[in-house]
Design a protein around this motif. Sequence first.
Motif, PDB file in Angstrom:
ATOM      1  N   LEU A 150     -44.263  17.603 -25.242  1.00 44.82           N
ATOM      2  CA  LEU A 150     -44.172  18.940 -24.669  1.00 44.82           C
ATOM      3  C   LEU A 150     -44.524  18.920 -23.184  1.00 44.82           C
ATOM      4  O   LEU A 150     -43.862  19.565 -22.360  1.00 44.82           O
ATOM      5  CB  LEU A 150     -45.115  19.870 -25.430  1.00 44.82           C
ATOM      6  N   ALA A 151     -45.557  18.167 -22.816  1.00 43.86           N
ATOM      7  CA  ALA A 151     -45.946  18.057 -21.405  1.00 43.86           C
ATOM      8  C   ALA A 151     -44.840  17.417 -20.576  1.00 43.86           C
ATOM      9  O   ALA A 151     -44.573  17.848 -19.448  1.00 43.86           O
ATOM     10  CB  ALA A 151     -47.234  17.248 -21.287  1.00 43.86           C
ATOM     11  N   ALA A 152     -44.200  16.385 -21.119  1.00 45.82           N
ATOM     12  CA  ALA A 152     -43.127  15.717 -20.389  1.00 45.82           C
ATOM     13  C   ALA A 152     -41.980  16.679 -20.110  1.00 45.82           C
ATOM     14  O   ALA A 152     -41.422  16.713 -19.000  1.00 45.82           O
ATOM     15  CB  ALA A 152     -42.638  14.509 -21.181  1.00 45.82           C
ATOM     16  N   ARG A 153     -41.630  17.493 -21.108  1.00 39.99           N
ATOM     17  CA  ARG A 153     -40.549  18.456 -20.901  1.00 39.99           C
ATOM     18  C   ARG A 153     -40.960  19.528 -19.891  1.00 39.99           C
ATOM     19  O   ARG A 153     -40.187  19.898 -19.000  1.00 39.99           O
ATOM     20  CB  ARG A 153     -40.149  19.088 -22.231  1.00 39.99           C
ATOM     21  N   ALA A 154     -42.192  20.036 -20.012  1.00 44.69           N
ATOM     22  CA  ALA A 154     -42.648  21.087 -19.102  1.00 44.69           C
ATOM     23  C   ALA A 154     -42.709  20.585 -17.661  1.00 44.69           C
ATOM     24  O   ALA A 154     -42.356  21.311 -16.725  1.00 44.69           O
ATOM     25  CB  ALA A 154     -44.017  21.601 -19.544  1.00 44.69           C
ATOM     26  N   ASN A 155     -43.149  19.359 -17.459  1.00 40.97           N
ATOM     27  CA  ASN A 155     -43.231  18.801 -16.108  1.00 40.97           C
ATOM     28  C   ASN A 155     -41.842  18.714 -15.478  1.00 40.97           C
ATOM     29  O   ASN A 155     -41.659  19.012 -14.291  1.00 40.97           O
ATOM     30  CB  ASN A 155     -43.877  17.413 -16.159  1.00 40.97           C
ATOM     31  N   ARG A 156     -40.864  18.336 -16.289  1.00 45.00           N
ATOM     32  CA  ARG A 156     -39.489  18.255 -15.782  1.00 45.00           C
ATOM     33  C   ARG A 156     -38.917  19.654 -15.505  1.00 45.00           C
ATOM     34  O   ARG A 156     -38.206  19.857 -14.515  1.00 45.00           O
ATOM     35  CB  ARG A 156     -38.613  17.511 -16.793  1.00 45.00           C
ATOM     36  N   LEU A 157     -39.217  20.599 -16.370  1.00 45.23           N
ATOM     37  CA  LEU A 157     -38.757  21.962 -16.145  1.00 45.23           C
ATOM     38  C   LEU A 157     -39.376  22.547 -14.878  1.00 45.23           C
ATOM     39  O   LEU A 157     -38.709  23.282 -14.141  1.00 45.23           O
ATOM     40  CB  LEU A 157     -39.098  22.826 -17.358  1.00 45.23           C
ATOM     41  N   ALA A 158     -40.645  22.214 -14.620  1.00 45.42           N
ATOM     42  CA  ALA A 158     -41.277  22.673 -13.379  1.00 45.42           C
ATOM     43  C   ALA A 158     -40.553  22.100 -12.173  1.00 45.42           C
ATOM     44  O   ALA A 158     -40.370  22.788 -11.162  1.00 45.42           O
ATOM     45  CB  ALA A 158     -42.749  22.269 -13.360  1.00 45.42           C
ATOM     46  N   GLY A 159     -40.139  20.844 -12.271  1.00 46.77           N
ATOM     47  CA  GLY A 159     -39.359  20.258 -11.190  1.00 46.77           C
ATOM     48  C   GLY A 159     -38.044  20.983 -10.984  1.00 46.77           C
ATOM     49  O   GLY A 159     -37.632  21.247  -9.843  1.00 46.77           O
ATOM     50  N   GLN A 160     -37.380  21.315 -12.071  1.00 44.93           N
ATOM     51  CA  GLN A 160     -36.117  22.046 -11.969  1.00 44.93           C
ATOM     52  C   GLN A 160     -36.323  23.424 -11.346  1.00 44.93           C
ATOM     53  O   GLN A 160     -35.537  23.863 -10.486  1.00 44.93           O
ATOM     54  CB  GLN A 160     -35.504  22.185 -13.361  1.00 44.93           C
ATOM     55  N   LEU A 161     -37.379  24.114 -11.754  1.00 45.36           N
ATOM     56  CA  LEU A 161     -37.661  25.437 -11.198  1.00 45.36           C
ATOM     57  C   LEU A 161     -38.021  25.379  -9.721  1.00 45.36           C
ATOM     58  O   LEU A 161     -37.744  26.307  -8.957  1.00 45.36           O
ATOM     59  CB  LEU A 161     -38.808  26.084 -11.976  1.00 45.36           C
ATOM     60  N   THR A 162     -38.627  24.268  -9.293  1.00 45.25           N
ATOM     61  CA  THR A 162     -39.003  24.090  -7.887  1.00 45.25           C
ATOM     62  C   THR A 162     -37.786  23.822  -7.019  1.00 45.25           C
ATOM     63  O   THR A 162     -37.796  24.117  -5.822  1.00 45.25           O
ATOM     64  CB  THR A 162     -40.000  22.926  -7.749  1.00 45.25           C
ATOM     65  N   ALA A 163     -36.721  23.247  -7.628  1.00 43.10           N
ATOM     66  CA  ALA A 163     -35.532  22.826  -6.874  1.00 43.10           C
ATOM     67  C   ALA A 163     -35.954  21.953  -5.692  1.00 43.10           C
ATOM     68  O   ALA A 163     -35.723  22.300  -4.528  1.00 43.10           O
ATOM     69  CB  ALA A 163     -34.723  24.034  -6.405  1.00 43.10           C
ATOM     70  N   PRO A 164     -36.567  20.804  -5.963  1.00 43.39           N
ATOM     71  CA  PRO A 164     -37.171  20.018  -4.884  1.00 43.39           C
ATOM     72  C   PRO A 164     -36.146  19.318  -4.004  1.00 43.39           C
ATOM     73  O   PRO A 164     -35.015  19.049  -4.409  1.00 43.39           O
ATOM     74  CB  PRO A 164     -38.005  18.986  -5.662  1.00 43.39           C
ATOM     75  N   HIS A 165     -36.584  19.044  -2.788  1.00 45.69           N
ATOM     76  CA  HIS A 165     -35.850  18.196  -1.856  1.00 45.69           C
ATOM     77  C   HIS A 165     -36.772  17.037  -1.500  1.00 45.69           C
ATOM     78  O   HIS A 165     -37.948  17.025  -1.914  1.00 45.69           O
ATOM     79  CB  HIS A 165     -35.434  18.995  -0.614  1.00 45.69           C
ATOM     80  N   PRO A 166     -36.308  16.028  -0.752  1.00 44.98           N
ATOM     81  CA  PRO A 166     -37.159  14.855  -0.501  1.00 44.98           C
ATOM     82  C   PRO A 166     -38.496  15.159   0.165  1.00 44.98           C
ATOM     83  O   PRO A 166     -39.441  14.376   0.040  1.00 44.98           O
ATOM     84  CB  PRO A 166     -36.279  13.973   0.398  1.00 44.98           C
ATOM     85  N   GLY A 167     -38.613  16.287   0.844  1.00 45.06           N
ATOM     86  CA  GLY A 167     -39.868  16.613   1.514  1.00 45.06           C
ATOM     87  C   GLY A 167     -40.781  17.524   0.715  1.00 45.06           C
ATOM     88  O   GLY A 167     -41.858  17.908   1.196  1.00 45.06           O
TER      89      GLY A 167
END
Length: 289
Positions: A248-265
């Motif tokens: 569950l933590a692994a999925r949530a961490n990835r979803l947080a990344g998706q919600l952040t829409a990160p760029h290299p910086g």
Amino acid sequence: MLIIVGTLPDPQAPILEGPVEMGAHGLRLGGREIDPDRGTPALLGAAALACEFLGLAAPHAFLVGDEGLGRGSRALYARLVDILPQRRCSTLVFHYLQPDVDWHNKVLFAAQAMPGAPKLIADAGFMYAAKMSGQAPAYDLFTPDAGELAFLADEDAPHPFYTRGFILHDENKVPELAARAYAHGNAASCLMIKGGTDHVAGPQGILGTVAEPSEEAMEAMGGTGDTLTGLVSALVESGLDIAEAALLAARANRLAGQLTAPHPGTQIRELLPHLPRALEQALSFSESA
């Protein structure tokens, strides 16, 4: 209570102890503001937000400044040996600390003398010391990446620097390396192996994997492994089975990344505010699966 032990990259920071809160300007501990950018502060930020979302008490932290020379870690080790047997908690997490086999053993024995039997989680430097001491099976969860898993799998390596070359740091080898770590008694009861695909393993083999969603920019963002450990720590504290909490933590961490829409910086502090929503989505997915 969830207790998290680790270090700050500030050699002047004294031993700090107390409940941690995540505010608008970062972590607050004992009247001190701490930037949750990476390392133990990132872990604490994720754990604090997850605990709040789950309706749990704020995590209790033991932190000390250590720039890698070990002076702060040794001081904190000594403090823990003195006070842990009188403390009560249900989940005890060890993070960045200078690996020291002798001090590790003293702290482990102190933890085992605590009232009740807290779940024991180790990551980073303390996980190294746990393996080096031969006490890995005393732990409930290790959270290595693929390179750290290779060290756990090498029964002859006394330190990560000496992991033998034929034990490749290759994510395709994760099932083989995990099995080897268990065969030689160098793994906790459960392993959460962080990588392009996150694996959860036990003595019986791979228990599950999480590969989606995948944000390429997260691979270069320092601290995402720390937030993952913070999430699983809070979920274990909530009473979930450890393997279930890890997936569950692994999925949530990835979803947080998706919600952040990160760029290299993108910095880890930009990901943290999305963790409660990510946990909500991950829990909904789990309930519908």
